[in-house]
Write a protein that holds these residues in place. Structure first.
Motif, mmCIF file in Angstrom:
data_model
loop_
_atom_site.group_PDB
_atom_site.id
_atom_site.type_symbol
_atom_site.label_atom_id
_atom_site.label_comp_id
_atom_site.label_asym_id
_atom_site.label_seq_id
_atom_site.Cartn_x
_atom_site.Cartn_y
_atom_site.Cartn_z
ATOM 1 N N ILE A 276 -120.131 -57.213 0.626
ATOM 2 C CA ILE A 276 -121.501 -57.623 0.301
ATOM 3 C C ILE A 276 -121.557 -58.134 -1.134
ATOM 4 N N GLY A 277 -120.955 -57.382 -2.052
ATOM 5 C CA GLY A 277 -120.966 -57.781 -3.457
ATOM 6 C C GLY A 277 -120.345 -59.164 -3.632
ATOM 7 N N LEU A 278 -119.195 -59.370 -3.013
ATOM 8 C CA LEU A 278 -118.522 -60.675 -3.143
ATOM 9 C C LEU A 278 -119.379 -61.795 -2.572
ATOM 10 N N SER A 279 -120.037 -61.524 -1.448
ATOM 11 C CA SER A 279 -120.816 -62.590 -0.817
ATOM 12 C C SER A 279 -122.053 -62.925 -1.643
ATOM 13 N N LEU A 280 -122.437 -62.025 -2.554
ATOM 14 C CA LEU A 280 -123.561 -62.308 -3.446
ATOM 15 C C LEU A 280 -123.068 -62.856 -4.784
ATOM 16 N N GLY A 281 -121.799 -63.171 -4.853
ATOM 17 C CA GLY A 281 -121.249 -63.738 -6.094
ATOM 18 C C GLY A 281 -121.090 -62.714 -7.199
ATOM 19 N N CYS A 282 -121.029 -61.422 -6.847
ATOM 20 C CA CYS A 282 -120.935 -60.365 -7.864
ATOM 21 C C CYS A 282 -119.494 -60.162 -8.328
ATOM 22 N N LEU B 77 -127.239 -63.112 5.784
ATOM 23 C CA LEU B 77 -125.939 -62.874 5.160
ATOM 24 C C LEU B 77 -125.325 -61.573 5.691
ATOM 25 N N MET B 78 -126.119 -60.514 5.765
ATOM 26 C CA MET B 78 -125.607 -59.225 6.250
ATOM 27 C C MET B 78 -125.174 -59.346 7.701
ATOM 28 N N ARG B 79 -125.931 -60.125 8.452
ATOM 29 C CA ARG B 79 -125.584 -60.317 9.857
ATOM 30 C C ARG B 79 -124.255 -61.070 9.964
ATOM 31 N N ALA B 80 -124.127 -62.112 9.133
ATOM 32 C CA ALA B 80 -122.886 -62.893 9.172
ATOM 33 C C ALA B 80 -121.691 -62.033 8.751
ATOM 34 N N LEU B 81 -121.926 -61.122 7.796
ATOM 35 C CA LEU B 81 -120.849 -60.236 7.354
ATOM 36 C C LEU B 81 -120.546 -59.174 8.406
ATOM 37 N N GLY B 82 -121.522 -58.928 9.274
ATOM 38 C CA GLY B 82 -121.335 -57.908 10.307
ATOM 39 C C GLY B 82 -121.389 -56.491 9.769
ATOM 40 N N VAL B 83 -122.070 -56.294 8.630
ATOM 41 C CA VAL B 83 -122.055 -54.975 7.992
ATOM 42 C C VAL B 83 -123.278 -54.123 8.329
ATOM 43 N N SER B 84 -124.284 -54.725 8.970
ATOM 44 C CA SER B 84 -125.517 -53.977 9.239
ATOM 45 C C SER B 84 -126.243 -54.603 10.416
ATOM 46 N N ASP B 85 -127.056 -53.779 11.100
ATOM 47 C CA ASP B 85 -127.889 -54.324 12.183
ATOM 48 C C ASP B 85 -129.053 -55.129 11.616
ATOM 49 N N VAL B 86 -129.361 -54.908 10.344
ATOM 50 C CA VAL B 86 -130.487 -55.569 9.662
ATOM 51 C C VAL B 86 -131.733 -55.691 10.543
ATOM 52 N N ARG B 87 -132.173 -54.566 11.103
ATOM 53 C CA ARG B 87 -133.399 -54.563 11.897
ATOM 54 C C ARG B 87 -134.518 -54.007 11.040
ATOM 55 N N MET B 88 -135.365 -54.902 10.523
ATOM 56 C CA MET B 88 -136.411 -54.447 9.601
ATOM 57 C C MET B 88 -137.322 -53.436 10.258
ATOM 58 N N GLU C 118 -105.925 -56.439 -5.457
ATOM 59 C CA GLU C 118 -105.338 -57.008 -4.233
ATOM 60 C C GLU C 118 -106.288 -56.791 -3.059
ATOM 61 N N TRP C 119 -106.814 -55.569 -2.995
ATOM 62 C CA TRP C 119 -107.721 -55.260 -1.887
ATOM 63 C C TRP C 119 -108.977 -56.146 -1.959
ATOM 64 N N VAL C 120 -109.516 -56.282 -3.177
ATOM 65 C CA VAL C 120 -110.716 -57.105 -3.345
ATOM 66 C C VAL C 120 -110.432 -58.533 -2.872
ATOM 67 N N GLU C 121 -109.247 -59.056 -3.231
ATOM 68 C CA GLU C 121 -108.932 -60.434 -2.817
ATOM 69 C C GLU C 121 -108.719 -60.526 -1.309
ATOM 70 N N GLU C 122 -108.115 -59.485 -0.737
ATOM 71 C CA GLU C 122 -107.982 -59.461 0.728
ATOM 72 C C GLU C 122 -109.359 -59.520 1.383
ATOM 73 N N LEU C 123 -110.290 -58.760 0.815
ATOM 74 C CA LEU C 123 -111.632 -58.731 1.402
ATOM 75 C C LEU C 123 -112.347 -60.068 1.187
ATOM 76 N N ARG C 124 -112.096 -60.676 0.042
ATOM 77 C CA ARG C 124 -112.725 -61.978 -0.213
ATOM 78 C C ARG C 124 -112.322 -62.978 0.887
ATOM 79 N N ALA C 125 -111.080 -62.847 1.322
ATOM 80 C CA ALA C 125 -110.590 -63.773 2.353
ATOM 81 C C ALA C 125 -111.273 -63.550 3.698
ATOM 82 N N THR C 126 -111.944 -62.413 3.864
ATOM 83 C CA THR C 126 -112.617 -62.141 5.149
ATOM 84 C C THR C 126 -114.073 -62.589 5.145
ATOM 85 N N LEU C 127 -114.540 -63.158 4.031
ATOM 86 C CA LEU C 127 -115.967 -63.500 3.964
ATOM 87 C C LEU C 127 -116.282 -64.645 4.920
#
Ligand code: ADP
Ligand code: MG
Ligand code: ZN
Length: 496
Positions: free
Chosen positions: A74-80, A198-209, A307-316
């Motif tokens: 999530i952080g990476l996808s927000l440019g953090c 974005l959260m839906r695309a990442l698949g990290v949450s159901d994002v049901r308000m 290394e892990w952070v870069e691996e995760l960046r590749a999954t965005l």
């Protein structure tokens, strides 16, 4: 509700609004943040609990690695930036839905910080700076019973459900957002909608308000036009629909403007949004020091390797705005046609339907008309309908093959939704295929001609407009199971 309100236009003439948005996202990890309990919505109360999430003395938390992974993505996808080392902190306060008397959160060492999101609203681009995205656990849930409103005020008693306690949360906090002017409420809505996609695309949450898996606290303050010093803000809590975010901010802006114009001061406080269209005061806002934050001694620091952070960046996944631009161009829809798709939450469904072989216009047609109507009737999201994009594409393929016409295709959809199997099985099971045997069609045409001699006479005179009545009669005779174009051809042949 007796607040004085200034008209929105007058408020905008006299003041500049400043926004601050805090969005909580519940992660969809299999287990909770610090224990192995199931992280699911809607179980029997207090069935997904253990000593850790009940906060029993002596129990020890363990960090859920999958939650850290989601937080980083999530952080990476927000440019953090992602912290090389960070800790959890105890946020001390009392509430009956939180037995430990502290919430395990992050304070001055968030996992992600200094991000940036660009949004386009009505053709204008706004930059939203992200101050931080931090990890924390959700509290349990109080159920106020015995009253009419479900609120604490008129309840006879309250119950606590600890199933939600310990659910992994990411809180995404913006820096104060200036310069949105009269578009402030629309920008806030667009931002939350962007985060949802974005959260839906990442698949990290159901994002049901409506279920609370995406919640927004909306801060707003006003500065007299031309000033640069921030005014005092209010924080409207847990606004649980996109429409309400816009409405609640519009209301608060109008209310604060009236207070300030009358020479008063805005109270720095939380406010509650009421769906009837107004806010009421909550508690006056604590200062951070009231929470007595301190580093959580029971959890090890989190130090994600680069290394892990870069691996995760590749999954965005592709960013939602880039994806929209790409799909609109590929599908060739006009802006409004495409906006309807996005607003209906049908983008991914249509993408998958096209991937399964349908053309974009036919995929759009099924999802935005027939299926949208059914979703509306049953009060569910399009994605919750019991039909998959592949099945919708299969229905369309049956139409194109001439096996069914549009009307029969709707019955095929009925069958799929009713659990009668794949589209082809529904056609077979319900006997829906159009009559393609000309012999049967010709006898139906002849029957219709015999039964409607005056219509037939008109067509013989060349008045083709009358053909509709005969086509209708044939369709009725064949229970709709004919290709209307072929029926018309046969009528012309027989009478021409
Ligand atoms: P709190 O603990 O009060 O929730 P946070 O820092 O978590 O504080 O969130 C406050 C939000 O309000 C942030 O998005 C922040 O940028 C924003 N904010 C801070 N000051 C103002 C202000 N004067 N007007 C509008 N928004 C503000
Ligand atoms: Mg906050
Ligand atoms: Zn537990």
């Amino acid at each position: 509700m007796s607040d004085a309100l200034m008209s929105f236009d007058d408020a905008m003439a006299a003041f500049d609004p400043v926004l601050g948005l805090e969005v909580h996202v519940e992660l969809n990890t299999a287990t909770k943040m610090f224990c192995g309990c199931a992280n699911v919505f809607g179980s029997e109360p207090n069935t997904n609990t253990c000593p850790v999430c009940l906060g029993l003395p002596g129990s020890l938390p363990v960090v859920n690695a999958k939650a850290i992974e989601s937080a980083i993505r999530i952080g990476l996808s927000l440019g953090c930036d992602i912290a090389e080392w960070c800790r959890f902190a105890r946020k001390n306060y009392f509430y009956p839905d939180m037995t430990k008397d502290f919430q395990t959160s992050q304070y001055d060492e968030p996992i992600a910080f200094d991000g940036r999101v660009e949004l386009e609203v009505d053709g204008e681009t706004f930059v939203i700076e992200i101050e931080r995205a931090h990890m924390e656990e959700d509290a349990g849930k109080l159920v106020h019973a015995g009253g009419v409103t479900g609120r604490i005020g008129d309840a006879e008693y309250s119950l606590v459900d600890y199933n939600r306690a310990g659910t992994p949360l990411i809180e995404i906090v913006t820096r104060p957002i200036r310069g949105t002017g009269a578009k402030a409420p629309a920008v806030a809505k667009a931002y939350v909608s962007y985060l949802r996609d974005l959260m839906r695309a990442l698949g990290v949450s159901d994002v049901r308000m409506e279920q609370g898996s995406l919640r927004c606290d909306a801060n707003v303050s006003l500065m007299p036009t031309g000033e640069t010093e921030l005014g005092l803000r209010t924080e409207t809590k847990n606004v649980n629909s996109l429409r309400s975010i816009e409405a609640a901010l519009t209301y608060e802006i109008r209310r604060q403007a009236a207070v300030l114009a009358a020479g008063g001061k805005v109270h720095q406080e939380t406010r509650h949004w009421h769906e009837e269209g107004y806010t009421t005061p909550g508690r006056s806002k604590e200062q951070a020091e009231d929470y007595r934050y301190f580093p959580e001694p029971d959890l090890v620091p989190v130090a994600p390797s680069r290394e892990w952070v870069e691996e995760l960046r590749a999954t965005l996944p592709e960013a939602p705005d880039a994806k929209r631009k790409r799909l609109q161009a590929a599908w060739g829809f006009a802006d409004q046609e495409f906006a309807d798709i996005v607003n209906a939450g049908a983008l991914d469904l249509i993408e998958a339907t096209v991937a399964a072989g349908a053309t974009a216009p036919t995929a759009r047609k099924w999802w935005l008309t027939e299926l949208a109507r059914r979703a509306n009737e049953t009060g569910v999201e399009l994605s919750e309908l019991a039909i998959t994009p592949t099945q919708v594409a299969a229905v369309q393929a049956l139409v194109e093959a001439g096996t069914v016409n549009d009307k029969l295709a709707r019955q095929v959809i009925d069958g799929v939704l009713a659990g009668e199997g794949e589209p082809a099985e529904v056609v077979a099971g319900r006997g829906l295929a159009v009559v393609s045997d000309d012999g049967a069609l010709i006898s139906a045409v002849d029957r219709a001609i015999a039964a409607n001699p005056d219509v037939a006479a008109k067509i013989r005179e060349g008045k083709m407009a009358a053909a509709g009545a005969l086509i209708g009669a044939v369709m009725k005779d064949l229970r709709g199971q004919a290709d209307a174009a072929r029926v018309r051809e046969l009528i012309v042949e027989r009478l021409g």
